[in-house]
Design an enzyme around this catalytic site. Sequence first.
Site, PDB file in Angstrom:
ATOM      1  CB  ILE A 431      -0.201  -4.174  -2.979  1.00 58.22           C
ATOM      2  CG1 ILE A 431      -1.490  -5.085  -2.784  1.00 58.22           C
ATOM      3  CG2 ILE A 431      -0.415  -3.245  -4.292  1.00 58.22           C
ATOM      4  CD1 ILE A 431      -1.951  -6.132  -3.932  1.00 58.22           C
ATOM      5  CD  GLU A 484       6.353   0.763  -3.583  1.00 60.30           C
ATOM      6  OE1 GLU A 484       5.712   1.920  -3.194  1.00 60.30           O
ATOM      7  OE2 GLU A 484       5.718  -0.185  -4.262  1.00 60.30           O
ATOM      8  CG  HIS A 694      -7.553   1.648   3.331  1.00 58.93           C
ATOM      9  ND1 HIS A 694      -7.850   0.670   2.400  1.00 58.93           N
ATOM     10  CD2 HIS A 694      -6.849   2.712   2.632  1.00 58.93           C
ATOM     11  CE1 HIS A 694      -7.155   1.081   1.162  1.00 58.93           C
ATOM     12  NE2 HIS A 694      -6.651   2.215   1.406  1.00 58.93           N
TER      13      HIS A 694
END
Length: 751
Positions: A431, A484, A694
Site C-alpha cells: 500500500i 515513504e 494492524h
Amino acid sequence: MSKSYVTGFGRIGEQRELKFALEAYWAGKSDFASVENVAKELRKRHWQYQKDAGIDFISVGDFSYYDIMLDHSIAFGAIPARFAGLSGEELYFSMCRGNKGAVAMEMTKWFNTNYHYIVPELNASTSFKLDASKYINEYKEAKALGINAKLNLIGPFTYLALSKTNDGSDAFSHLDALVSVYCELISEIAKLDDEVVIQLDEPIFVTDRASDLAPRLKGVYDKICAAASNAKIIFMTYFEKAPEATEQIVKTGVWAVGLDLVHNSECQRPSIKLIKDANKVLFAGIINGRNIWVADLEERKAKVGRLLDQIESDRLYIGTSCSLLHVPFTLKYEENLAIKEWLSFAVEKLDEIVILTAFANGKELCARCSEIYEKNKIAIANRKTSSLVNDAAVQERVKNLSKFERETPFSERIKVQHKLFNLPSLPTTTIGSFPQTAELRAVRNAFKKGEIDKAKYESEIKKYIDDCVAFQESIGLDVLVHGEPERNDMVEYFGEQLKGYAFSKNGWVQSYGSRCVKPPLLFGDVSRPNPMTVDWITYAQSKTKKIMKGMLTGPVTIMNWSFVRDDMPRSEVVKQLALCIYDEINDLQKAGIKIIQVDEAAFKEGYPLRKENIGDYESFAVNSFKLSVSCAEAKTQIHTHMCYSEFNDIIKTIEAMDADVISIETARSGNELLKIFKSVGYKQEVGPGVYDIHSPRVPSVSEIEEQIKALLEVLPKEQLWINPDCGLKTRKWEEVKPSLENMVKAVIASR
C-alpha cells in the site's frame, strides 16, 4: 442555575504517556504494573484539569487502555470463543491485537471520525456476564480525589448496533439480556454513592437507524431508569440531530437528554421543546468537541440567550458537542505557532464552557475568564481579516476551473496500461509505507532541529529507500514503493509543503490503541508552491527496472484528516486541495512515473450520518478526486486506497471515482466486502488486503493462499491485485519481511 459538563475526555496523555507505556509493555521492556501506574496518573491529571477549570460534571469511566467498546465487551463477558482460556491483560490485548493463535477482533471507524473502535463479536449462543470492576474502581478512584463524577457508558442500543454477528443472527436478539446486564451494572454503581449520575452514550440515534430503533427506546430505558432510584440517567447523543430518539426518550424516567448543538443546531429546536415540556434537563453541546478553532464566544453567548428563551436556566447544562477525545489536549506546549490565538484544544475548551455557563447564569466573569473573553474577541476579529487566510490567486483559480475529469474512459485506459506494464496475473504490491524505525525518526528529528545538514539527511533517506527497493526486488514483488521514509504522516507530510497550513508541536490525537496522529491545521486558502514528492519517487525509480508507484494522499483524505477551517464550506476547501494534487500528478507523470496511488483512506469517514445530507457530500468528494487526477494520461495508472469502509452503500460512488485500481482492507472481514464489488458488476481492478497489518502476527503461506482462494471465488484473476490490508508504517521489519515473503509465495502458488 445552569451547570457545566464535558461529554468525555481524552486518555492517551498530553505527551502520549499512555502510548509509550503500552508500547514498552508490548515490547517486553516493562510489566503491566508500569502501564497501570501511568494510567492512574493520567486519570488523576485529566480529572483535575476539569475540576480546576470549574466543570461541574466530570466524566469517569471513559478512560481505556485501548478502546471503550472493547472495555464494554470485557465487562459484559462478550468474549469470542477463540480467546477462551485467557484472562486479564493477556485476554484484553489479544482481543484487540491478536496473538499467535488467534486473529484480532475487527476494528472500524467510530461513526464519521478518525477514531477506531473494536467491533464486538456476537452470535446466537452469546451470553453476558457482568464484570463491573473497571467502572466501580474508577468511580471510587475519582470520588477519593474529590471529583464530582459522571460515569460514562456506551448505551445498549449503540453497543448492539455497532456489533457484528458471525453466524448471521440478529445482534438485537440479545437486547433483553444485555439490558439486564446494564441494569445490574447501574445497580452496582448506585451502591457507591447517595446519588450517582450515569451518562449513556447513544450516538446510533443520530443516524438513519434511529427510525427503526427509537420505538424500542421506552421499554429499555424504563428498565434502566428503574435499576436504581438514586441514579440520574443522561441519554447522550452527539455528531448530529436526534429527533426520533428525543421524541421517545422524554417519555421515560431519564433525568437529562444530551444534544449536539454544533451540528445541525437549528434542527434541534423541536427536540429542545420536547425536553422542556417533559421537565427534563438539556445537556446542550455548544462547544465543538471535534475541531480546534477558538469558539466565537460572542456568537455562542447569543446562542445561549436563544436557548434560555426555550428552556429554564436550571435545566440548561452547557458543555461539549461530543467527547474531547477527538481534539489535542492542550496548547501549553505550542511555541512559535503563528495562529495560536485562533486555537482551542481540550483544556482551553474547558474555559469556554465555564464562561458560557457564567453567561447563562447572569454572573460576572472572574478576572481570569474576563481576560480570556477579551482576548477571544480580538482573535475572532483578527482571523477574519488576516492575509494568512485569504489568497486571491487561489480563489481565482478555483473560480475559473474548466477541466474536471480524465479524457479517456477506463475501458480504453486499462488496455493501454496492460500492454505497457506487462504485469503477471495477480500482480503484487504494497500500500505504500514501510516501517518507521526509531533510527529513521531520529534522522528526521535531527534534520528538523538542525543537528544534521540537508546532505546528511538526504543520504540517510536514500539509504533507507535503497534498502526498501532491494528487499522488494529480492522477494519478487511486482510493483514497488519507495517506503515513504521522508514522511512523518500521510497528511502532515503534504500539509507541511502547502500554503494555508500550520502545524502544532504536540497536537496529538488518538486514532486507535497506542496509535496517535497529529492532524495539520488547515486555516487558509491552500496552494502548492513546489513539487512535493517528485525528487524522492524519481530517485527510487532510478534504483529499479520495475515499476515504482508514486504515493500521494487524496484531497478528501487530506481534508478529513486535517482540522479544517470553519469559515468556508468544505466543498470549496477540497477543490483547493484537489488542485494541489493535480499539479503533483502532472509533475510525476512528466518525470516518467507510470503508476500513481492517490490514497483516499478517509473518504468514507467524511460521510454525513443522515441520508438527507449524503448526496451533497458524495458530489463534492467524488468530483474533487476526479479533479485531482484529471491531468493523468491514459498510460498513467491511477490507484487509490480506502480503509475500513462498509462499501455496500457507496459502491456506486466508488465506481464513479473512476480510479483504475482500488485497494481495500478486507483481511478481518473475509471476502464479504469483495462480494459487493461483484454484485454491481464493478469493472475496475481491485486489491483486497490478504493479511491484517494492524496485528503483529505473521500470516503463514497457507493462510494467505486460503485468502486468495476465497477472493478468486468472487472475482477473476484478471481483476485482482494482491497486497496487505494497509500501509506497513506501524509494523516492525521482523514482522513485515516474513509476512510479505509469505504473501509473494502464496501468490506464486495461486497463479
